[in-house]
Motif scaffolding. Structure first.
Motif, PDB file in Angstrom:
ATOM      1  N   PHE A  57       8.171  20.611 -63.043  1.00 20.16           N
ATOM      2  CA  PHE A  57       8.734  19.653 -62.103  1.00 20.16           C
ATOM      3  C   PHE A  57       8.092  18.306 -62.425  1.00 20.16           C
ATOM      4  O   PHE A  57       7.021  17.969 -61.925  1.00 20.16           O
ATOM      5  CB  PHE A  57       8.450  20.072 -60.658  1.00 20.16           C
ATOM      6  CG  PHE A  57       9.116  21.354 -60.267  1.00 20.16           C
ATOM      7  CD1 PHE A  57      10.387  21.351 -59.705  1.00 20.16           C
ATOM      8  CD2 PHE A  57       8.482  22.578 -60.460  1.00 20.16           C
ATOM      9  CE1 PHE A  57      11.009  22.532 -59.338  1.00 20.16           C
ATOM     10  CE2 PHE A  57       9.093  23.763 -60.105  1.00 20.16           C
ATOM     11  CZ  PHE A  57      10.363  23.748 -59.542  1.00 20.16           C
ATOM     12  N   HIS A  92      14.517  29.522 -57.820  1.00 27.13           N
ATOM     13  CA  HIS A  92      15.236  28.857 -58.901  1.00 27.13           C
ATOM     14  C   HIS A  92      16.228  29.848 -59.492  1.00 27.13           C
ATOM     15  O   HIS A  92      15.837  30.912 -59.947  1.00 27.13           O
ATOM     16  CB  HIS A  92      14.251  28.382 -59.975  1.00 27.13           C
ATOM     17  CG  HIS A  92      14.899  27.519 -60.991  1.00 27.13           C
ATOM     18  ND1 HIS A  92      15.453  28.030 -62.142  1.00 27.13           N
ATOM     19  CD2 HIS A  92      15.117  26.202 -61.019  1.00 27.13           C
ATOM     20  CE1 HIS A  92      15.974  27.045 -62.844  1.00 27.13           C
ATOM     21  NE2 HIS A  92      15.777  25.934 -62.189  1.00 27.13           N
ATOM     22  N   ILE A 149      12.445  19.689 -64.903  1.00 29.43           N
ATOM     23  CA  ILE A 149      13.248  19.273 -63.749  1.00 29.43           C
ATOM     24  C   ILE A 149      12.770  17.890 -63.341  1.00 29.43           C
ATOM     25  O   ILE A 149      11.580  17.676 -63.090  1.00 29.43           O
ATOM     26  CB  ILE A 149      13.112  20.257 -62.566  1.00 29.43           C
ATOM     27  CG1 ILE A 149      13.655  21.633 -62.967  1.00 29.43           C
ATOM     28  CG2 ILE A 149      13.837  19.716 -61.332  1.00 29.43           C
ATOM     29  CD1 ILE A 149      13.542  22.693 -61.894  1.00 29.43           C
ATOM     30  N   SER A 156      22.212  17.877 -62.750  1.00 33.55           N
ATOM     31  CA  SER A 156      21.770  18.993 -61.915  1.00 33.55           C
ATOM     32  C   SER A 156      21.024  18.545 -60.665  1.00 33.55           C
ATOM     33  O   SER A 156      20.783  19.340 -59.775  1.00 33.55           O
ATOM     34  CB  SER A 156      20.893  19.944 -62.729  1.00 33.55           C
ATOM     35  OG  SER A 156      19.764  19.265 -63.211  1.00 33.55           O
ATOM     36  N   SER A 157      20.660  17.262 -60.579  1.00 31.37           N
ATOM     37  CA  SER A 157      19.910  16.804 -59.415  1.00 31.37           C
ATOM     38  C   SER A 157      20.731  15.931 -58.477  1.00 31.37           C
ATOM     39  O   SER A 157      20.297  15.650 -57.367  1.00 31.37           O
ATOM     40  CB  SER A 157      18.653  16.043 -59.860  1.00 31.37           C
ATOM     41  OG  SER A 157      19.016  14.862 -60.539  1.00 31.37           O
TER      42      SER A 157
END
Length: 171
Positions: A57, A92, A149, A156-157
């Motif tokens: 992350f 996840h 991420i 994807s965010s």
């Protein structure tokens, strides 16, 4: 610039190897990936390999190791049960929703392609079509991939009306 699905489809169209692995350009393949080459070379009865990976992350400087079971083999139905547990344990949905954590035998993919009409969930749809055809999935404990991420600014965010409808369609 047609996107990730178009690029993956172009790769599938020209691939001639026995196995295919889809890697994202902003992630890292770990040096330990070399450890699985002999396993791939000796395993022509395995349809899909899943492996351990690291989730980084980036925006909060946190790392989560997602450890797969020691080398074991199971059917697709068993895999679905395992993936549900992974979603619960790690929060996840990589277990069945992504392609970067799997190495596919090329002939099990056949003519399945990524939908170029979707802005998200194209991996999930691809897996739905491919994994439904497999007989044997092998789990490998080897950490070979570092998934990044980011806090925002990626497909994807960030969500749009289209991405929400794409996810609804696929699921």
């Amino acid at each position: 610039l047609k996107g990730v699905s178009s690029a993956r489809n172009a790769g599938l169209a020209v691939s001639q190897s026995s196995y295919v692995w889809f890697c994202d350009p902003d992630d890292l393949i770990m040096e330990s990936a070399n450890e699985i080459i002999p396993i791939l070379n000796d395993s022509n009865h395995i349809d899909v390999f899943i492996f351990s990976y690291v989730i980084e992350f980036v925006f909060k400087k946190e790392v989560v190791n997602v450890k797969r079971e020691e080398e074991c083999f199971f059917s697709y139905d068993d895999f679905l049960l395992k993936s549900s547990k992974l979603i619960h344990d790690y929060g996840h949905p990589a277990a069945d929703g992504t392609v970067w954590d799997k190495i596919y035998r090329r002939d099990i993919i056949g003519s399945v392609m990524f939908s170029e009409d979707l802005s998200c969930s194209e991996d999930f749809l691809f897996n739905k079509e491919v994994l439904g055809k497999v007989n044997v999935i092998a789990s490998l404990p080897n950490y070979i991939y570092n998934y990044h991420i980011y806090g925002g600014g990626t497909l994807s965010s960030e969500f749009s009306k289209k991405s929400v409808f794409d996810r609804m369609y696929v699921e």
